[in-house]
Design a protein around this motif. Structure first.
Motif, PDB file in Angstrom:
ATOM      1  N   GLY A  22       1.185  -0.766  -0.101  1.00  0.00           N
ATOM      2  CA  GLY A  22      -0.163   0.183   0.103  1.00  0.00           C
ATOM      3  C   GLY A  22       0.807   1.128   0.098  1.00  0.00           C
ATOM      4  N   GLN A  23       1.789   1.223   1.547  1.00  0.00           N
ATOM      5  CA  GLN A  23       2.914   2.479   0.278  1.00  0.00           C
ATOM      6  C   GLN A  23       3.541   2.281  -0.723  1.00  0.00           C
ATOM      7  OE1 GLN A  23       5.808   2.464   4.387  1.00  0.00           O
ATOM      8  NE2 GLN A  23       4.898   0.868   4.866  1.00  0.00           N
ATOM      9  N   LEU A  24       3.408   1.317  -1.212  1.00  0.00           N
ATOM     10  CA  LEU A  24       4.921   1.805  -2.457  1.00  0.00           C
ATOM     11  C   LEU A  24       3.825   2.124  -3.805  1.00  0.00           C
ATOM     12  CD1 LEU A  24       6.821  -1.781  -2.055  1.00  0.00           C
ATOM     13  CD2 LEU A  24       7.743   0.424  -2.658  1.00  0.00           C
ATOM     14  N   HIS A  25       2.616   1.852  -3.516  1.00  0.00           N
ATOM     15  CA  HIS A  25       1.155   2.008  -4.406  1.00  0.00           C
ATOM     16  C   HIS A  25       1.048   3.535  -4.202  1.00  0.00           C
ATOM     17  CE1 HIS A  25      -2.308   1.620  -6.854  1.00  0.00           C
ATOM     18  NE2 HIS A  25      -3.288   2.019  -5.457  1.00  0.00           N
ATOM     19  N   ASN A  26       1.373   4.479  -3.033  1.00  0.00           N
ATOM     20  CA  ASN A  26       0.888   5.388  -3.026  1.00  0.00           C
ATOM     21  C   ASN A  26       1.537   6.624  -3.236  1.00  0.00           C
ATOM     22  OD1 ASN A  26      -1.918   5.149  -2.213  1.00  0.00           O
ATOM     23  ND2 ASN A  26      -1.305   4.719  -0.350  1.00  0.00           N
ATOM     24  N   PRO A  28       4.407   8.931  -4.904  1.00  0.00           N
ATOM     25  CA  PRO A  28       5.304   9.443  -6.015  1.00  0.00           C
ATOM     26  C   PRO A  28       5.324   9.142  -7.042  1.00  0.00           C
ATOM     27  CG  PRO A  28       6.021  11.292  -4.267  1.00  0.00           C
ATOM     28  CD  PRO A  28       5.525   9.892  -3.388  1.00  0.00           C
ATOM     29  N   ASP A  29       6.678   8.238  -6.744  1.00  0.00           N
ATOM     30  CA  ASP A  29       7.708   7.945  -7.857  1.00  0.00           C
ATOM     31  C   ASP A  29       7.286   6.549  -8.054  1.00  0.00           C
ATOM     32  OD1 ASP A  29       8.713  10.538  -8.766  1.00  0.00           O
ATOM     33  OD2 ASP A  29       9.700   9.265  -7.010  1.00  0.00           O
ATOM     34  N   LEU A  91       8.405   9.070   1.891  1.00  0.00           N
ATOM     35  CA  LEU A  91       7.436   9.263   0.162  1.00  0.00           C
ATOM     36  C   LEU A  91       8.347   9.372  -1.026  1.00  0.00           C
ATOM     37  CD1 LEU A  91       4.445  11.081   0.675  1.00  0.00           C
ATOM     38  CD2 LEU A  91       4.454   8.540   0.596  1.00  0.00           C
ATOM     39  N   THR A  92      10.021   9.640  -0.679  1.00  0.00           N
ATOM     40  CA  THR A  92      10.670   9.848  -1.457  1.00  0.00           C
ATOM     41  C   THR A  92      12.207   9.441  -1.710  1.00  0.00           C
ATOM     42  OG1 THR A  92      12.315  11.543   0.424  1.00  0.00           O
ATOM     43  CG2 THR A  92      10.887  12.496  -1.315  1.00  0.00           C
ATOM     44  N   SER A  93      12.135   8.115  -1.135  1.00  0.00           N
ATOM     45  CA  SER A  93      12.823   6.808  -1.054  1.00  0.00           C
ATOM     46  C   SER A  93      13.424   6.730  -2.348  1.00  0.00           C
ATOM     47  CB  SER A  93      12.473   5.764  -0.359  1.00  0.00           C
ATOM     48  OG  SER A  93      11.878   5.478   0.983  1.00  0.00           O
ATOM     49  N   LEU A  94      12.418   6.559  -3.631  1.00  0.00           N
ATOM     50  CA  LEU A  94      12.999   6.291  -4.915  1.00  0.00           C
ATOM     51  C   LEU A  94      13.568   7.500  -5.319  1.00  0.00           C
ATOM     52  CD1 LEU A  94       9.660   4.058  -6.145  1.00  0.00           C
ATOM     53  CD2 LEU A  94      12.154   3.529  -6.724  1.00  0.00           C
ATOM     54  N   ALA A  95      13.222   9.118  -4.854  1.00  0.00           N
ATOM     55  CA  ALA A  95      13.693   9.765  -6.095  1.00  0.00           C
ATOM     56  C   ALA A  95      15.181  10.286  -4.951  1.00  0.00           C
ATOM     57  CB  ALA A  95      12.877  11.146  -5.350  1.00  0.00           C
TER      58      ALA A  95
END
Length: 239
Positions: A22-26, A28-29, A91-95
């Protein structure tokens, strides 16, 4: 644009997996693909994966190292990101990972934080863990990530239930920059709370010391499993 493959080993922890997906789905990236490697072959795990369009693979046995290897072998992204099911993400992990790769790193790990209101032992343990990572090896619950070609070049994870990330991190540091990010990953403290903060820390450090002295990971995994109060997936946690 970098493509991220997220690999999650799972063993009878569907509730936590549901929360993580659910976290990954939400975020922004978005990741390019998510692969869950299930050590229990659970139908409920398969249904959760289908709900979030994650790829569900089964493993012959609940061995985290073998599950991670299987997921990495199936992955097709540019970057492999290995996550435990019970973590909470920024929320900015991928960035943050994208920026690190663009700046020349081949991979790295996140800053360790306990996902709880701060108990006073956590205030001591969190900086101690990060200090140890500067001189030793960060463990898998810190969200290790690495370029896929570099992962395979160094041989990937060891096929063990404990310390499976040690050869990977050591190999990565020999061929490029494997860095610690300022971005945090939040780790579930339930094992410390169940066992006692200092008892759990002492037990984990003794396992790490025995491993450094040459005791086989299979032997250590058996001791670790025998000493646990709950039948969770056999895997060491920090300090």
């Amino acid at each position: 644009m970098l493509k991220f493959s997220i690999i999650i080993p799972c063993y009878r922890d569907e509730e936590k997996l549901l929360c993580l997906l659910g976290q990954l789905h939400n975020m922004p990236d978005k990741a390019w693909e998510i692969i869950v490697v299930d050590g229990a072959g659970s139908e409920s795990c398969r249904r959760i994966c289908n709900l979030f369009q994650a790829r569900w693979l089964t493993a012959d046995q609940p061995c985290r190292g073998q599950q991670l290897l299987a997921g990495a072998l199936a992955a097709q992204g540019d970057v492999l990101w290995f996550l435990h099911a019970d973590v909470r993400l920024s929320l900015t992990s991928l960035a943050a990972m994208t920026q690190a790769i663009h700046n020349g790193a081949i991979g790295g790990f996140f800053k360790f934080r306990f996902d709880t209101l701060q108990h006073w032992p956590a205030v001591i343990l969190e900086p101690a863990i990060m200090l140890r990572c500067c001189f030793g090896v960060p463990y898998g619950d810190q969200g290790l990530f690495i370029l896929r070609e570099c992962y395979h070049a160094v041989g990937g994870h060891a096929p063990w239930s404990l310390f499976e990330e040690v050869p990977l991190v050591q190999g990565a540091r020999q061929i490029g920059r494997f860095i610690g990010l300022r971005e945090s990953i939040f780790v579930n403290p339930r094992r410390w709370q169940q066992d006692g903060w200092w008892r759990r820390t002492w037990h984990n450090r003794m396992l790490a010391l025995r491993f450094a002295c040459g005791v086989a990971p299979q032997t250590l995994a058996a001791r670790y499993q025998a000493g646990k109060a709950s039948p969770e997936h056999p895997h060491i946690k920090h300090l």
